[in-house]
Design a protein around this motif. Sequence first.
Motif, PDB file in Angstrom:
ATOM      1  N   TRP A  23       0.839  -1.321  -0.186  1.00 16.91           N
ATOM      2  CA  TRP A  23       0.354  -0.178  -0.206  1.00 16.91           C
ATOM      3  C   TRP A  23       0.485   1.522   0.107  1.00 16.91           C
ATOM      4  O   TRP A  23       0.871   2.493  -0.857  1.00 16.91           O
ATOM      5  CB  TRP A  23      -1.037   0.062   1.198  1.00 16.91           C
ATOM      6  CG  TRP A  23      -2.197  -1.337   0.816  1.00 16.91           C
ATOM      7  CD1 TRP A  23      -2.481  -2.187   1.830  1.00 16.91           C
ATOM      8  CD2 TRP A  23      -3.672  -0.904   0.470  1.00 16.91           C
ATOM      9  NE1 TRP A  23      -3.523  -2.414   1.020  1.00 16.91           N
ATOM     10  CE2 TRP A  23      -4.259  -1.376  -0.302  1.00 16.91           C
ATOM     11  CE3 TRP A  23      -3.525   0.110  -0.609  1.00 16.91           C
ATOM     12  CZ2 TRP A  23      -5.355  -1.759  -0.495  1.00 16.91           C
ATOM     13  CZ3 TRP A  23      -4.736   0.519  -1.578  1.00 16.91           C
ATOM     14  CH2 TRP A  23      -5.429  -1.073  -1.573  1.00 16.91           C
ATOM     15  N   SER A  24       1.705   1.062   1.001  1.00 15.44           N
ATOM     16  CA  SER A  24       2.494   2.356   0.439  1.00 15.44           C
ATOM     17  C   SER A  24       3.542   3.180  -1.050  1.00 15.44           C
ATOM     18  O   SER A  24       3.621   4.001  -0.906  1.00 15.44           O
ATOM     19  CB  SER A  24       4.087   2.182   1.472  1.00 15.44           C
ATOM     20  OG  SER A  24       3.666   1.860   3.160  1.00 15.44           O
ATOM     21  N   ILE A  25       4.013   1.864  -1.629  1.00 12.90           N
ATOM     22  CA  ILE A  25       4.352   1.781  -2.439  1.00 12.90           C
ATOM     23  C   ILE A  25       3.139   2.322  -3.395  1.00 12.90           C
ATOM     24  O   ILE A  25       3.801   2.952  -4.624  1.00 12.90           O
ATOM     25  CB  ILE A  25       4.564   0.401  -3.584  1.00 12.90           C
ATOM     26  CG1 ILE A  25       6.436  -0.388  -2.082  1.00 12.90           C
ATOM     27  CG2 ILE A  25       5.367   0.242  -3.951  1.00 12.90           C
ATOM     28  CD1 ILE A  25       7.435   0.578  -2.870  1.00 12.90           C
ATOM     29  N   TYR A  26       1.925   2.109  -3.450  1.00 12.31           N
ATOM     30  CA  TYR A  26       1.181   2.272  -4.175  1.00 12.31           C
ATOM     31  C   TYR A  26       0.683   3.699  -4.117  1.00 12.31           C
ATOM     32  O   TYR A  26       0.869   4.493  -5.051  1.00 12.31           O
ATOM     33  CB  TYR A  26      -0.279   1.309  -3.883  1.00 12.31           C
ATOM     34  CG  TYR A  26      -1.917   1.722  -4.615  1.00 12.31           C
ATOM     35  CD1 TYR A  26      -1.771   1.653  -5.697  1.00 12.31           C
ATOM     36  CD2 TYR A  26      -2.551   2.697  -3.868  1.00 12.31           C
ATOM     37  CE1 TYR A  26      -3.006   2.211  -6.354  1.00 12.31           C
ATOM     38  CE2 TYR A  26      -4.125   3.276  -4.227  1.00 12.31           C
ATOM     39  CZ  TYR A  26      -3.824   3.046  -5.752  1.00 12.31           C
ATOM     40  OH  TYR A  26      -4.828   3.463  -6.301  1.00 12.31           O
ATOM     41  N   ALA A  27       0.648   4.062  -2.949  1.00 13.47           N
ATOM     42  CA  ALA A  27       0.492   5.266  -2.501  1.00 13.47           C
ATOM     43  C   ALA A  27       1.649   6.211  -2.826  1.00 13.47           C
ATOM     44  O   ALA A  27       1.844   7.155  -3.619  1.00 13.47           O
ATOM     45  CB  ALA A  27       0.437   5.641  -1.357  1.00 13.47           C
ATOM     46  N   TRP A  28       3.313   5.933  -3.016  1.00 15.71           N
ATOM     47  CA  TRP A  28       3.901   6.615  -3.461  1.00 15.71           C
ATOM     48  C   TRP A  28       4.183   7.249  -4.479  1.00 15.71           C
ATOM     49  O   TRP A  28       4.745   7.922  -6.138  1.00 15.71           O
ATOM     50  CB  TRP A  28       5.332   5.921  -3.122  1.00 15.71           C
ATOM     51  CG  TRP A  28       6.960   6.360  -3.287  1.00 15.71           C
ATOM     52  CD1 TRP A  28       6.858   7.693  -3.582  1.00 15.71           C
ATOM     53  CD2 TRP A  28       7.776   5.952  -3.801  1.00 15.71           C
ATOM     54  NE1 TRP A  28       8.212   7.970  -3.737  1.00 15.71           N
ATOM     55  CE2 TRP A  28       8.767   6.652  -3.972  1.00 15.71           C
ATOM     56  CE3 TRP A  28       8.036   5.105  -3.964  1.00 15.71           C
ATOM     57  CZ2 TRP A  28      10.261   6.664  -4.352  1.00 15.71           C
ATOM     58  CZ3 TRP A  28       9.271   3.937  -3.951  1.00 15.71           C
ATOM     59  CH2 TRP A  28      10.204   4.950  -4.197  1.00 15.71           C
ATOM     60  N   LYS A  29       3.791   5.687  -5.852  1.00 16.99           N
ATOM     61  CA  LYS A  29       3.832   5.554  -7.322  1.00 16.99           C
ATOM     62  C   LYS A  29       2.444   6.236  -7.761  1.00 16.99           C
ATOM     63  O   LYS A  29       2.283   5.403  -8.518  1.00 16.99           O
ATOM     64  CB  LYS A  29       4.198   3.989  -7.865  1.00 16.99           C
ATOM     65  CG  LYS A  29       5.466   3.478  -7.035  1.00 16.99           C
ATOM     66  CD  LYS A  29       6.617   4.244  -7.830  1.00 16.99           C
ATOM     67  CE  LYS A  29       7.846   3.854  -7.559  1.00 16.99           C
ATOM     68  NZ  LYS A  29       9.302   4.043  -7.939  1.00 16.99           N
ATOM     69  N   LYS A  30       2.051   7.646  -7.650  1.00 14.55           N
ATOM     70  CA  LYS A  30       1.180   7.649  -8.223  1.00 14.55           C
ATOM     71  C   LYS A  30       1.535   8.154  -9.630  1.00 14.55           C
ATOM     72  O   LYS A  30       0.313   8.197 -10.214  1.00 14.55           O
ATOM     73  CB  LYS A  30       0.970   9.582  -7.739  1.00 14.55           C
ATOM     74  CG  LYS A  30       1.001   9.127  -6.021  1.00 14.55           C
ATOM     75  CD  LYS A  30       0.141  11.008  -6.036  1.00 14.55           C
ATOM     76  CE  LYS A  30      -0.211   9.909  -4.214  1.00 14.55           C
ATOM     77  NZ  LYS A  30      -0.332  11.809  -3.437  1.00 14.55           N
ATOM     78  N   LYS A  31       2.179   8.187 -10.349  1.00 13.01           N
ATOM     79  CA  LYS A  31       2.039   8.608 -11.681  1.00 13.01           C
ATOM     80  C   LYS A  31       2.975   7.181 -12.523  1.00 13.01           C
ATOM     81  O   LYS A  31       3.410   7.403 -13.541  1.00 13.01           O
ATOM     82  CB  LYS A  31       2.891   9.600 -11.942  1.00 13.01           C
ATOM     83  CG  LYS A  31       2.502  10.338 -11.632  1.00 13.01           C
ATOM     84  CD  LYS A  31       3.307  11.846 -12.217  1.00 13.01           C
ATOM     85  CE  LYS A  31       2.468  13.406 -12.201  1.00 13.01           C
ATOM     86  NZ  LYS A  31       3.288  14.787 -12.531  1.00 13.01           N
ATOM     87  N   SER A  32       3.434   6.044 -11.902  1.00 15.67           N
ATOM     88  CA  SER A  32       3.625   5.046 -12.250  1.00 15.67           C
ATOM     89  C   SER A  32       2.489   4.169 -13.248  1.00 15.67           C
ATOM     90  O   SER A  32       2.010   4.127 -12.824  1.00 15.67           O
ATOM     91  CB  SER A  32       4.032   3.810 -10.937  1.00 15.67           C
ATOM     92  OG  SER A  32       5.199   2.584 -11.186  1.00 15.67           O
ATOM     93  N   LYS A  33       2.929   3.163 -14.316  1.00 14.03           N
ATOM     94  CA  LYS A  33       2.613   2.787 -15.261  1.00 14.03           C
ATOM     95  C   LYS A  33       2.346   1.339 -14.649  1.00 14.03           C
ATOM     96  O   LYS A  33       0.986   0.478 -14.781  1.00 14.03           O
ATOM     97  CB  LYS A  33       3.244   2.542 -16.372  1.00 14.03           C
ATOM     98  CG  LYS A  33       4.606   1.451 -15.789  1.00 14.03           C
ATOM     99  CD  LYS A  33       5.638   1.278 -17.751  1.00 14.03           C
ATOM    100  CE  LYS A  33       6.370   0.650 -17.026  1.00 14.03           C
ATOM    101  NZ  LYS A  33       6.924  -0.273 -18.673  1.00 14.03           N
ATOM    102  N   TRP A  34       2.548   1.077 -13.110  1.00 15.51           N
ATOM    103  CA  TRP A  34       2.718  -0.269 -12.440  1.00 15.51           C
ATOM    104  C   TRP A  34       1.014   0.034 -11.528  1.00 15.51           C
ATOM    105  O   TRP A  34       1.184  -0.845 -10.721  1.00 15.51           O
ATOM    106  CB  TRP A  34       3.720  -0.557 -12.263  1.00 15.51           C
ATOM    107  CG  TRP A  34       4.992  -1.356 -12.588  1.00 15.51           C
ATOM    108  CD1 TRP A  34       5.879  -0.124 -13.069  1.00 15.51           C
ATOM    109  CD2 TRP A  34       5.307  -2.300 -13.645  1.00 15.51           C
ATOM    110  NE1 TRP A  34       6.795  -1.105 -13.804  1.00 15.51           N
ATOM    111  CE2 TRP A  34       6.104  -2.329 -14.310  1.00 15.51           C
ATOM    112  CE3 TRP A  34       4.158  -3.269 -13.724  1.00 15.51           C
ATOM    113  CZ2 TRP A  34       6.066  -3.251 -15.252  1.00 15.51           C
ATOM    114  CZ3 TRP A  34       4.284  -4.340 -14.846  1.00 15.51           C
ATOM    115  CH2 TRP A  34       5.911  -4.749 -15.082  1.00 15.51           C
ATOM    116  N   SER A  41      -2.168  -6.166  -6.511  1.00 18.51           N
ATOM    117  CA  SER A  41      -1.925  -6.783  -5.608  1.00 18.51           C
ATOM    118  C   SER A  41      -1.495  -5.790  -4.090  1.00 18.51           C
ATOM    119  O   SER A  41      -2.378  -7.114  -3.374  1.00 18.51           O
ATOM    120  CB  SER A  41      -0.015  -6.856  -6.043  1.00 18.51           C
ATOM    121  OG  SER A  41       0.163  -6.956  -7.063  1.00 18.51           O
ATOM    122  N   ALA A  42      -2.360  -4.749  -3.700  1.00 19.57           N
ATOM    123  CA  ALA A  42      -1.896  -4.595  -2.316  1.00 19.57           C
ATOM    124  C   ALA A  42      -3.985  -4.735  -2.070  1.00 19.57           C
ATOM    125  O   ALA A  42      -3.221  -5.784  -1.401  1.00 19.57           O
ATOM    126  CB  ALA A  42      -2.300  -3.140  -2.023  1.00 19.57           C
TER     127      ALA A  42
END
Length: 255
Positions: A23-34, A41-42
């Motif tokens: 969830w932290s990675i998801y919140a951080w990568k706001k403009k990621s194609k992933w 995944s979260a």
Amino acid sequence: MFFFLSKALHILTEPIFWILFLWSIYAWKKKSKWRKKLLLSAVVISFLFTNTLVFKEVARLWEVHGVDANSIENYDVAIVLGGMFEYNNDLKTLSARRGADRLYQALRLYHRGKVKKLLISGSNGFVSDRGLDEAKQIRDELVIWGIPREDILIDSLSKNTWENASNTFEILQRNGLTDKRLLIITSGTHMRRSLGCFEKLGLRVDSYSTDLFTGPKRSYHWDEYIIPSLSTADDWSILTHEIAGYLVYKIMGYL
């Protein structure tokens, strides 16, 4: 060194760690194609590790199931593995945790005449000193409760399962008990690794699993199917720790 490495590994096997990490990675990568894949995944990981039904089905495959106390034969020594208590330094007393069922079941067998002696194995599993010297403190408590001191053997050095087995083996040797009937009492999730360690040393032991999450028969409540539970995530940490520990012990040659 192995003890400290095992503690570091334990953090990486914590389900809460993976939930928070994703969830932290998801919140951080706001403009990621992933981002969509990270969200999926979260969500999936959060569901799996908070769903009681999923947990119990996996636990069922891992746990060594229990046996009816009335159906077991008599044993000379019940080996009760530590990890049952913490120590309240303010009140100067042991504080029971889930694993204390090990001691409760051992006492039931002792008072029913199913076991002649109790061998309590374990000091504490903490990295720092927290006032716990489990085996000694439990022995002192049992003597107060009226159990003869000569019926209680202790291993007050062990800090992990392999040390439980090796130190217990030495105690049994000193007391001429290695060829006697031996019963290991520990948690159902912990029993698989425990049996492996004791059998690796050539001891013939039977198992008596306690504080079980599952049994041979399935019995679920409706909320366990659909309602997320943080306590289930905590239960998962016990299971993943045991599975990881078993694999590491296998690599180290302890099993």
